[in-house]
Design an enzyme around this catalytic site. Structure first.
Site, short mmCIF file in Angstrom:
data_model
loop_
_atom_site.label_atom_id
_atom_site.label_comp_id
_atom_site.label_asym_id
_atom_site.label_seq_id
_atom_site.Cartn_x
_atom_site.Cartn_y
_atom_site.Cartn_z
N GLU A 1 38.12 36.57 40.48
CA GLU A 1 38.66 37.61 41.35
C GLU A 1 39.81 37.06 42.19
O GLU A 1 40.83 37.73 42.37
CB GLU A 1 37.56 38.19 42.24
CG GLU A 1 37.96 39.43 42.97
CD GLU A 1 38.44 40.55 42.09
OE1 GLU A 1 39.57 41.03 42.30
OE2 GLU A 1 37.71 40.96 41.17
N GLU B 1 48.34 38.98 40.60
CA GLU B 1 48.93 40.25 41.02
C GLU B 1 49.98 40.04 42.11
O GLU B 1 51.05 40.64 42.07
CB GLU B 1 47.84 41.19 41.52
CG GLU B 1 46.99 41.76 40.41
CD GLU B 1 45.88 42.69 40.90
OE1 GLU B 1 45.67 42.78 42.14
OE2 GLU B 1 45.25 43.33 40.05
#
Length: 118
Positions: free
Chosen positions: A62, A69
């Site tokens: 994660e 991103e």
């Protein structure tokens, strides 16, 4: 030694920054709940090892997804097909391991849950 301590500080800053992400919080809450249930079911050392490795990989993925991103966002603000692919691939890796983590959790908790029911 000073450089080692600085690297730990930067790593902790990364974890704290990750905590600001909704999905990291969700995974963390499920991790804590799963750990509490593992205590309740008195997991063996082997089950603990599998559980903690699974949680560690999930939370790490994660954080990596968030890093990818943000890197893509830093490079371009345009909606470029390759930027979308990079983000989608990163999110896909988290999704795949999430499914695997649920299966692992089911396998770890199935026996104690069956004992309670029967």
């Amino acid at each position: 030694m000073k450089y080692v301590m600085k690297s730990f500080q930067y790593a902790m800053e990364g974890v704290i920054e990750g905590w600001n992400e909704r999905n990291f919080k969700i995974h963390s809450v499920f991790a804590v709940l799963t750990i509490l249930f593992a205590f309740l079911f008195d997991f063996s050392p082997t089950k603990w090892m599998v559980l903690l490795i699974t949680i560690g990989i999930m939370l790490s993925l994660e954080l990596m997804n968030t890093a990818i991103e943000r890197t893509v966002d830093l490079i371009t603000e345009d909606h470029h097909p390759l930027a979308k692919q990079a983000k989608d691939l990163s999110a896909g890796s988290v999704f795949i391991f999430s499914v695997i983590a649920v299966i692992i959790g089911f396998l770890l908790f199935a026996e104690p849950l069956i004992e309670i029911v029967t």
